[in-house]
Scaffold this motif. Structure first.
Motif, mmCIF file in Angstrom:
data_model
loop_
_atom_site.group_PDB
_atom_site.id
_atom_site.type_symbol
_atom_site.label_atom_id
_atom_site.label_comp_id
_atom_site.label_asym_id
_atom_site.label_seq_id
_atom_site.Cartn_x
_atom_site.Cartn_y
_atom_site.Cartn_z
ATOM 1 N N ARG A 114 0.823 -1.204 0.000
ATOM 2 C CA ARG A 114 0.000 0.000 0.000
ATOM 3 C C ARG A 114 0.865 1.265 0.000
ATOM 4 O O ARG A 114 0.519 2.250 -0.638
ATOM 5 C CB ARG A 114 -0.899 -0.004 1.245
ATOM 6 C CG ARG A 114 -1.769 1.223 1.424
ATOM 7 C CD ARG A 114 -2.846 1.338 0.351
ATOM 8 N NE ARG A 114 -3.832 0.266 0.458
ATOM 9 C CZ ARG A 114 -4.902 0.158 -0.313
ATOM 10 N NH1 ARG A 114 -5.086 1.051 -1.285
ATOM 11 N NH2 ARG A 114 -5.746 -0.833 -0.183
ATOM 12 N N TYR A 115 2.005 1.196 0.694
ATOM 13 C CA TYR A 115 2.857 2.380 0.778
ATOM 14 C C TYR A 115 3.900 2.389 -0.356
ATOM 15 O O TYR A 115 5.090 2.573 -0.133
ATOM 16 C CB TYR A 115 3.555 2.437 2.144
ATOM 17 C CG TYR A 115 2.572 2.513 3.281
ATOM 18 C CD1 TYR A 115 1.658 3.573 3.348
ATOM 19 C CD2 TYR A 115 2.546 1.550 4.283
ATOM 20 C CE1 TYR A 115 0.734 3.647 4.381
ATOM 21 C CE2 TYR A 115 1.627 1.618 5.317
ATOM 22 C CZ TYR A 115 0.713 2.670 5.351
ATOM 23 O OH TYR A 115 -0.192 2.743 6.362
ATOM 24 N N THR A 116 3.415 2.140 -1.537
ATOM 25 C CA THR A 116 4.239 2.258 -2.740
ATOM 26 C C THR A 116 3.506 3.168 -3.698
ATOM 27 O O THR A 116 2.310 3.452 -3.523
ATOM 28 C CB THR A 116 4.473 0.882 -3.412
ATOM 29 O OG1 THR A 116 3.221 0.356 -3.833
ATOM 30 C CG2 THR A 116 5.161 -0.090 -2.460
ATOM 31 N N ALA A 120 -0.426 3.173 -3.560
ATOM 32 C CA ALA A 120 -1.102 4.407 -3.186
ATOM 33 C C ALA A 120 -1.980 4.915 -4.303
ATOM 34 O O ALA A 120 -3.091 5.415 -4.087
ATOM 35 C CB ALA A 120 -0.065 5.468 -2.796
#
Length: 476
Positions: A114-116, A120
């Motif tokens: 998710r934190y890419t 995102a």
């Protein structure tokens, strides 16, 4: 603005021209030597090679053997499969000219962090009002693909021509096998007939020697001869009987040789054993040497191999040039099966063209090109050697036929004289005017000359077979 567009095309074109200009040149081939105009100063174009083998050979038993060999011989069957292999190679090369089209289907699933940047982005994307991109993301695809190498420099077309030419060369190779097979069966058949005749001569000689042995035994009892004479005649009878068994073994081996050529297990070879010495050589019309180029399968095969080698050089040269590949795809792509057939949203298509040429580290291409050049020169020398060998073979056989004819006439006279001398020696021996040694030597000389006469007859018939083969007869 137009100048900028023009520069876009000039720069790649200049690179391509630079690549082409750096291509090595083709090695020049030396001119082939001309074929002599005649074999023996005759310019008559009548040629026995055009005569079908069923007509050329008059013995029906031999014709039947050749017919069986052409149906069953394993070497010939192997050659026929080589033709099939060469034919399939044409299909492979022909297929390379056409676009490669395929269809495929696939399914997969992907979960990214998710934190890419991708995760995102997916999280903030709505595919429908109030609906975010699903996580994990599935992928379903159904598409057709095509790829085509545009044959700009005729590389693929020349490769196809190479395959066709090599196929034709294998056909000529098959014809050469047929010609040699026919000659080998005929050679072995005449050898078998010669051995039968020699066996008859030896058995007649054994009977003659046995009769002389009885006479010398009778003379010994009458005190007109010694035990030495009896032993000498007895030893000569034993030597002739030993020769009889040697000939019987040779007959068996020759029959098996023919059976092998016919692709069958040992069995007696049907033949007429009574008329070998009455067989007459055929009249030979050798034509002119230039006809060998059209009649000899091995020359035609070598010529086709030379043509293929020249085309191989062109194919190898084309590897230096830029190649143009065009690829395309069209199909359906979606992350959910229910969306797969939703058009136009799920439609995918692509079209791309690639122009590429080897620029640095072309050693492998240069090596293959040099090898192709060397193979071309090899093929030329092989072609010239095959023609030279064909001419010399025909010349040798024509000379052999001529000399064997003269030799046979003289040996026939020698045999007739020695056969008459046997009767004379026998009469003189009975009246005690000559001793046993002269009788033995006369019988031995007569036996040897008869066996030599049969060998000469066999060589005559074999030479007739060989000249037929050397002129290119038998395969048509």
């Amino acid at each position: 603005m137009y100048k900028m567009k023009l520069h876009k095309y000039i720069i790649p074109l200049g690179i391509c021209l630079a690549v082409v200009s750096c291509t090595p040149g083709i090695a020049p081939l030396a001119a082939s030597k001309p074929v002599p105009e005649s074999f023996d100063k005759s310019t008559d174009t009548i040629n026995i090679s055009t005569t079908p083998w069923r007509t050329y050979f008059k013995d029906q038993n031999l014709v039947n053997l050749i017919d069986t060999a052409l149906k069953n011989n394993q070497e010939l069957q192997i050659t026929l499969q080589e033709i099939e292999i060469a034919k399939n190679d044409i299909r492979v090369k022909k297929g390379a000219l056409l676009p490669k089209v395929g269809i495929g289907a696939g399914a997969g699933v992907e979960k990214v962090g998710r934190y890419t940047s991708q995760g995102a982005g997916d999280a903030s994307t709505e595919i429908m009002p109030g609906k975010e991109m699903p996580d994990p993301l599935s992928d379903f695809k159904l598409a057709a693909y095509a790829r085509w190498e545009v044959d700009i420099w005729k590389k693929l077309r020349n490769s196809k021509k190479v395959a066709v030419t090599r196929y034709l060369a294998t056909v000529e190779g098959k014809n050469f096998v047929i010609t040699n097979l026919i000659a080998e069966v005929a050679d072995s058949y005449y050898e078998l007939l010669a051995l039968d005749s020699q066996l008859d001569i030896v058995r007649q000689n054994i009977a003659l020697q046995s009769n002389a042995l009885e006479i010398v035994k009778f003379q010994k009892e009458a005190a007109r001869a010694t035990e030495l004479g009896v032993q000498k005649f007895q030893a000569e009878v034993m030597a002739s009987k030993s020769m009889e068994f040697e000939i019987l073994q040779n007959i068996k081996e020759t029959e098996n040789k023919i059976n092998f050529l016919l692709g069958q297990y040992p069995q007696e070879i049907k033949r007429d054993k009574s008329n070998f010495m009455s067989l007459m050589p055929s009249v030979i019309n050798s034509g002119i040497p230039s006809q060998l180029l059209a009649n000899r399968p091995d020359i035609k095969q070598a010529e086709l191999q030379l043509t293929a080698a020249k085309l191989d050089v062109k194919v190898a040269r084309a590897e230096f040039y830029p190649s143009l590949d065009i690829s395309a795809a069209i199909g359906l792509n979606a992350f959910k099966p229910s969306y797969l057939f939703t058009l136009p949203e799920s439609l995918l298509y692509s079209l791309a063209g690639d122009l590429a040429a080897p620029l640095i580290n072309r050693n492998a291409i240069k090596a293959e090109y040099s090898s192709a050049n060397a193979r071309q020169i090899q093929a030329l020398y092989n072609y010239e050697r095959t023609i030279l060998n064909a001419y010399l073979e025909v010349s040798s056989q024509l000379s052999k036929i001529n000399n064997l004819g003269k030799s046979y006439d003289l040996k026939s006279q020698q045999v007739a004289t020695l056969n008459r001398s046997i009767a004379v020696a026998g009469d003189l021996f009975k009246s005690a005017k000559v001793d046993y040694f002269e009788v033995l030597m006369t019988q031995r000389d007569a036996l040897e000359s008869n066996l030599e006469l049969i060998d000469t007859k066999k060589e005559q018939l074999n030479a007739i077979v060989h000249v037929y083969r050397e002129l290119g007869g038998g395969w048509k």
